[in-house]
Design an enzyme around this catalytic site. Structure first.
Site, PDB file in Angstrom:
ATOM      1  N   SER A 115       0.837  -1.192   0.000  1.00  0.00           N
ATOM      2  CA  SER A 115       0.000   0.000   0.000  1.00  0.00           C
ATOM      3  C   SER A 115       0.886   1.262   0.000  1.00  0.00           C
ATOM      4  O   SER A 115       1.601   1.497  -0.958  1.00  0.00           O
ATOM      5  CB  SER A 115      -0.957  -0.038   1.197  1.00  0.00           C
TER       6      SER A 115
ATOM      7  N   HIS B  38      -4.188  -1.966  -4.271  1.00  0.00           N
ATOM      8  CA  HIS B  38      -5.596  -2.333  -4.022  1.00  0.00           C
ATOM      9  C   HIS B  38      -6.450  -2.132  -5.273  1.00  0.00           C
ATOM     10  O   HIS B  38      -7.615  -1.725  -5.187  1.00  0.00           O
ATOM     11  CB  HIS B  38      -6.173  -1.500  -2.872  1.00  0.00           C
TER      12      HIS B  38
END
Length: 239
Positions: free
Chosen positions: A128, A163
């Protein structure tokens, strides 16, 4: 003397999201030592204690020497900080707020130290925000709504979106940022994927999920964006 390969691994999972540990095992398999020193940087989460405990629990059980570098409770001198980071085989950056993390790193000089570690062959990695930071730009929720961030350490060219498959709006928002030139062409990482770059080029893409992919996203002549799925090797032990 031959210069060491400069390597970055973008992770779409790991100890904080997956129970099987396959991506973390894959990462350690690329360390330059059979018993690597692995330093976790939880800066993007504000050095969250639960996140640190998760890391230590996962990596203490592996054949490595884990440690944590906390900048919100920093105790080391500049010299000790440099020696600490340059002495690692793997640096693992956690998720959280990308923009805040970059700002804190720059205050403490960690951005410069990570560049030096990269040039010396330390394997840099993260999930991330910990994937976003290595690029020239990224797709982020650092400011609340999904948007683009034209900032990063720039160790890898272009941009990245984590994501890509799991958070509503990610795919369309990232493609719009690339199509309009707000972000350069880049890599979209679905959850479960790992991508290893050597000297700025994609070297290997793997996945713990047979349906997950790594995509190359680029602007097209009609002002839209295109995506191209790249083959990913299914990790041994994947369901």
């Amino acid at each position: 003397m031959v210069a060491p390969a400069r390597r970055v691994a973008l992770l779409g999972g790991g100890f904080s999201t997956d129970d099987d540990g396959l991506l973390d095992d894959w990462l350690l398999g690329h360390a330059r030592s059979p018993h690597p020193k692995v330093c976790f940087l939880p800066t993007a989460s504000g050095d969250a204690s639960d996140y640190i405990d998760q890391f230590l629990s996962a990596f203490t059980a592996r054949d490595c020497e884990p440690s944590v570098l906390s900048l919100f409770r920093r105790e080391s001198s500049d010299a000790d900080l440099r020696a600490r980071l340059l002495g690692q085989d793997v640096v693992y950056v956690g998720g959280g707020n990308t923009a805040n993390m970059l700002a804190v790193w720059r205050v403490h000089g960690v951005d410069r130290l990570l560049r030096e570690a990269y040039d010396r062959g330390t394997l840099l990695s993260g999930i991330s925000a910990g994937a976003n930071c290595w690029m020239e730009g990224s797709h982020t929720d650092s400011f609340g709504p999904l948007t683009y961030l034209r900032d990063g350490l720039g160790l890898l060219p272009g941009s990245v979106c984590p994501h890509y498959d799991s958070e509503p709006g990610r795919r369309a928002s990232y493609q719009d940022a690339v199509a309009t030139g707000m972000l350069a062409a880049g890599w979209a990482v679905e959850d479960g994927v790992g991508a290893l770059f050597c000297d700025g080029r994609l070297h290997e893409a793997v996945t713990r999920n047979p349906a997950a992919r790594l995509y190359r996203v680029h602007a097209e002549a009609d002002h839209g964006a295109g995506e191209r799925a790249l083959p990913c090797r299914l990790l041994d032990g994947a369901a």
